[in-house]
Write an enzyme that holds these catalytic residues in place. Structure first.
Site, PDB file in Angstrom:
ATOM      1  N   GLY A 154       0.796  -1.222   0.000  1.00  0.00           N
ATOM      2  CA  GLY A 154       0.000   0.000   0.000  1.00  0.00           C
ATOM      3  C   GLY A 154       0.832   1.276   0.000  1.00  0.00           C
ATOM      4  O   GLY A 154       0.409   2.281  -0.563  1.00  0.00           O
ATOM      5  N   ASP A 155       2.008   1.264   0.627  1.00  0.00           N
ATOM      6  CA  ASP A 155       2.834   2.475   0.663  1.00  0.00           C
ATOM      7  C   ASP A 155       4.319   2.115   0.765  1.00  0.00           C
ATOM      8  O   ASP A 155       5.003   2.523   1.709  1.00  0.00           O
ATOM      9  CB  ASP A 155       2.415   3.356   1.847  1.00  0.00           C
ATOM     10  CG  ASP A 155       3.056   4.742   1.793  1.00  0.00           C
ATOM     11  OD1 ASP A 155       3.602   5.124   0.730  1.00  0.00           O
ATOM     12  OD2 ASP A 155       3.023   5.443   2.825  1.00  0.00           O
TER      13      ASP A 155
END
Ligand SMILES: Nc1ncnc2c1ncn2[C@@H]1O[C@H](COP(=O)(O)OP(=O)(O)OP(=O)(O)O)[C@@H](O)[C@H]1O
Ligand SMILES: [Mg+2]
Length: 230
Positions: A154-155
């Site tokens: 996600g990041d």
């Protein structure tokens, strides 16, 4: 003084062998649940020590971000990051209880835009000065027709990955956005962060080691655009 203050307003403090994060309760709970799940899958990440309404305490992962490594070690670090991302992306999606596919994330992006929560001061250069309405219109116009779903971090920007001195990944951090999504979601963030911090050649090398296809490369701009909303 906190060790770091994230763009979402999370504050992180370093203690003896632990890190403490203060943030909104729902964000901390999301982070903790995903850390526990990721650790169970055998991927390197901090262990959850405790969670209260405003503080998540995790074990400190040893190591440094890639930008602080001896430059001679960087190629190995990028290879190790690609191996960890590939291992994450190879996990069975059916076993992952967290959804981050477009149905969920585009709805969240729309809601953030409508409620004025998009940080328009922090847009990528190619979108500097855009309004939230223009971002949304571009998102709708470029929405991919299908998703190649995997478990995504996600990041996975470089500040969210730590490495040993010899360039092996010691831990993935900041996993509150982990969930089933197109693999390009991770490739876009990892590629942009590597390009901005270590240069274009390093970013290309990372994409190649991740096994990015032509289709994946074509979708990077869309997933960079999607990230502007969060
Ligand atoms: N368990 C840990 N072990 C080692 N370092 C950590 C740990 N947790 C956090 N850190 C350090 O603190 C920094 C910030 O932590 P983290 O990435 O979780 O939050 P953030 O980026 O501030 O949050 P957000 O992006 O949600 O606003 C990390 O980049 C890392 O340097
Ligand atoms: Mg972070």
């Amino acid at each position: 003084m906190p060790e770091s203050t994230g763009k979402s307003g999370a504050r992180v403090w370093r203690g003896r062998g632990v890190h403490r994060k203060q943030d909104a309760p729902e964000r901390l709970a999301a982070d903790a649940a995903r850390l526990a799940w990721l650790g169970e899958q055998g991927l390197p990440c901090p262990e959850v020590v405790s969670l209260t309404h405003d503080t998540l305490t995790t074990t400190t992962v040893p190591g440094r971000p890639a930008t602080e490594l001896d430059p001679a070690v960087r190629p190995r670090a990028l290879a190790s990051l690609a191996e960890v991302l590939r291992a994450l992306h190879a996990l069975p999606t059916a076993g992952c209880p967290f959804d981050a596919s477009l149905g969920t994330t585009v709805a969240a992006a729309r809601s953030r835009a409508v409620h004025g929560l998009v940080d328009l001061e922090d847009l990528d250069d190619e979108r500097r000065g855009w309004s939230a309405r223009r971002l949304l219109a571009e998102l709708d116009a470029t929405l991919p027709a299908r998703e190649d779903l995997v478990v995504c971090h996600g990041d996975p920007g470089l500040p969210n990955v730590l490495f040993s001195a010899d360039g092996e990944v010691t831990g993935l951090l900041d996993v509150g956005g982990l969930g089933v999504a197109d693999r390009c979601r991770d490739l876009a963030i990892a590629h942009r962060s590597t390009r901005d911090r270590l240069g274009t050649a390093a970013a290309q090398e990372l994409l190649e080691r991740c096994g990015a296809s032509d289709r994946d490369r074509d979708l990077l701009p869309f997933y960079r655009l999607l990230d502007e909303f969060f």
